[in-house]
Design an enzyme around this catalytic site. Sequence first.
Site, PDB file in Angstrom:
ATOM      1  N   HIS A 161       0.823  -1.211   0.000  1.00  0.00           N
ATOM      2  CA  HIS A 161       0.000   0.000   0.000  1.00  0.00           C
ATOM      3  C   HIS A 161       0.852   1.255   0.000  1.00  0.00           C
ATOM      4  CE1 HIS A 161       0.391  -0.879   4.423  1.00  0.00           C
ATOM      5  NE2 HIS A 161       0.576   0.427   4.498  1.00  0.00           N
ATOM      6  N   HIS A 208       3.929   7.091   3.760  1.00  0.00           N
ATOM      7  CA  HIS A 208       4.872   5.979   3.628  1.00  0.00           C
ATOM      8  C   HIS A 208       4.448   5.023   2.526  1.00  0.00           C
ATOM      9  CE1 HIS A 208       2.050   4.184   6.703  1.00  0.00           C
ATOM     10  NE2 HIS A 208       2.243   3.089   6.006  1.00  0.00           N
ATOM     11  N   GLU A 224       7.635   1.069   5.095  1.00  0.00           N
ATOM     12  CA  GLU A 224       7.104   0.021   5.960  1.00  0.00           C
ATOM     13  C   GLU A 224       7.354  -1.310   5.262  1.00  0.00           C
ATOM     14  OE1 GLU A 224       2.814   0.201   6.409  1.00  0.00           O
ATOM     15  OE2 GLU A 224       2.838  -1.143   8.138  1.00  0.00           O
TER      16      GLU A 224
HETATM   17 CO    CO Z   1       1.067   1.331   6.301  1.00  0.00          CO
END
Ligand code: CO
Length: 134
Positions: A7, A79, A130
Amino acid sequence: MIGRLNHVAIAVPDLAAAAAVYRDRLGASVSQPAALADHGVTTVFVQLANTQIELIEPLGETSPIAAFLERHPEGGIHHLCYEVDDIGAASAAMVAAGSRVLGDGKPSIGAHGKPVIFLHPKDFLGSLIELEEA
Ligand code: CO
């Protein structure tokens, strides 16, 4: 080592308004909000054919995205999340390479109930990364 883009996260000041933009104006399927107290955010996931967008709103007084939203009051890309097969091995590889793992360096449970780590933006082209165990 990294696999799919899981994502892209966008920090937003108003989660309901942000979800409405994706749902009503862009015609996307959006999830119900979910509070992640450990991470200090409430999330909505936008489902796309090839990835997801994670909309994140501050939760609580000490949210880690509060300072980001002070600098970007309209919201902004916060992020990128890449999938890895083994979060422990990925974390060890990052530390061995001299890359900074945020927090105590240990994986925490992320928005999908899977272990995640975050990597310092100064080590990754100015982007907070991440890593999520797929
Ligand atoms: Co995230």
